[in-house]
Design an enzyme around this catalytic site. Sequence first.
Site, PDB file in Angstrom:
ATOM      1  N   LYS A  42      13.764  47.746  40.449  1.00 54.32           N
ATOM      2  CA  LYS A  42      14.357  49.000  39.964  1.00 54.32           C
ATOM      3  C   LYS A  42      13.254  50.028  39.685  1.00 54.32           C
ATOM      4  CE  LYS A  42      14.597  46.997  35.367  1.00 54.32           C
ATOM      5  NZ  LYS A  42      15.348  46.885  34.147  1.00 54.32           N
ATOM      6  N   TYR A 269      -6.517  72.564  25.279  1.00 52.45           N
ATOM      7  CA  TYR A 269      -5.488  73.181  24.433  1.00 52.45           C
ATOM      8  C   TYR A 269      -5.576  72.628  23.011  1.00 52.45           C
ATOM      9  CZ  TYR A 269      -3.087  74.745  28.672  1.00 52.45           C
ATOM     10  OH  TYR A 269      -2.757  75.342  29.847  1.00 52.45           O
TER      11      TYR A 269
HETATM   12  C1  LIG Z   1      18.413  42.240  33.663  1.00 47.31           C
HETATM   13  C2  LIG Z   1      16.959  42.173  33.987  1.00 47.31           C
HETATM   14  N1  LIG Z   1      16.474  41.041  34.500  1.00 47.31           N
HETATM   15  C3  LIG Z   1      15.171  40.927  34.821  1.00 47.31           C
HETATM   16  C4  LIG Z   1      14.280  41.965  34.614  1.00 47.31           C
HETATM   17  C5  LIG Z   1      12.839  41.797  35.015  1.00 47.31           C
HETATM   18  O1  LIG Z   1      11.967  41.773  33.920  1.00 47.31           O
HETATM   19  P1  LIG Z   1      10.412  41.519  34.122  1.00 47.31           P
HETATM   20  O2  LIG Z   1       9.856  42.741  34.775  1.00 47.31           O
HETATM   21  O3  LIG Z   1       9.897  41.321  32.753  1.00 47.31           O
HETATM   22  O4  LIG Z   1      10.273  40.334  34.990  1.00 47.31           O
HETATM   23  C6  LIG Z   1      14.750  43.158  34.058  1.00 47.31           C
HETATM   24  C7  LIG Z   1      13.821  44.256  33.801  1.00 47.31           C
HETATM   25  O5  LIG Z   1      13.773  44.872  32.786  1.00 47.31           O
HETATM   26  C8  LIG Z   1      16.143  43.260  33.738  1.00 47.31           C
HETATM   27  O6  LIG Z   1      16.658  44.380  33.219  1.00 47.31           O
END
Ligand SMILES: Cc1ncc(COP(=O)(O)O)c(C=O)c1O
Length: 377
Positions: A42, A269
């Site tokens: 994501k 700044y």
């Molecule tokens: C539902 C879910 N599973 C897995 C993960 C993966 O987490 P990580 O990057 O700590 O492996 C996330 C990320 O936030 C998540 O939202």
Amino acid sequence: MLQTQTSVRPAWVEIDLQQLRENFRIIQRDKPANLRFMSVIKDQAYGHGAGEVGKVALEFGASHLAVATIDEALELRKTGITAPVMLFGERTDEEFKLCLENDFVCFINDIEKAKRYAQWSADKNKRAPVHVEVDTGLSRYGVRWTKALPVIERIGEFPNLIFDGVMSHFAMSDELDKSFALLQLERFQKVLKEMEHRGIRVKYRHICNTGGYLDLPQAHFDLVRIGILPLGVYPSQVCRRIPGIKPIMSVKTKVAAIRDLEVGDYVGYGMRYRAESPRRVAVLPLGYGDGYPRVRNKGHVLIHGQRAPIIGGNAMDAMMVDITDIPETKLWDEVVIIGKQGNDEVSVHEIAQLKGSVSYDILTGWSWRLPRVYCNK
Ligand SMILES: Cc1ncc(COP(=O)(O)O)c(C=O)c1O
């Protein structure tokens, strides 16, 4: 907008695809052979590029790619990825229809939604894969563990839904104190046990993110969902380390101007820095608009393998660093904002500390106006 290698801007994010492959190879060796993994990509694989990371993850056997928004999922399909794509979180009806068209894997956590999704699925002559999220203590998405069973039982009964998985998500799996993670695991196991008693089977039971994968092997079940680990970054300073895993992202820029300060001169700044002695300063064309935290007289960059302190307040597009002790610095010399140079390294955790935040925030925070340059394809 995603900038690519074609940009000539002297500030960029470098992604080492060879190290990404190496990290996946190491994870493959580290994990039990029958344990499947889902690659969480994501927010452009935490700023690294979802298409690039997703393709490598699939080469190394990822069962699914997971994202958080419908647009992220559609973009993966546009790049030609046909593998199972899972969408975390809840969906609107409009989104559900696109999920069905594109064969995305969704979460259905209540019976009314299941009815609607099953109907649309039947209308299209399809059977849609779904998972149920059980909230075991994060209090985010999902059905509360105490109320999960009736939902799970009912979802398994729709002929146009493929009830493929049950999951939960840890609130804190990567710190030394595992007491709440273990309580969540116990709640999840209770639900799974009751499913077993009633003869309800699913292909994937999953609760682990990277922290859980590393530190809670008893919670692996059928599948782990890993995002940050293949990127070579650990979710905390205390979770288990796997030798050879290294960060794949560096952030770099070049010296755009050099100026000499006289005693009493101010920098940046807000006049937060005043020269108490003659100083030499390099101006770097990267600022908080690119994702560097808004700092004042805090943090370092690497020039010629040495640490140059940031002085004054950084701007949206620029920051100033003291190079008095690095006299060999010339215009357009390479500067490392995050990553290694010589024998030193500025880690993502170091930058996270400057911001009072976590590594995830820093990785995803690099603006898309910084071109992504992919090395060792
Ligand atoms: C539902 C879910 N599973 C897995 C993960 C993966 O987490 P990580 O990057 O700590 O492996 C996330 C990320 O936030 C998540 O939202």
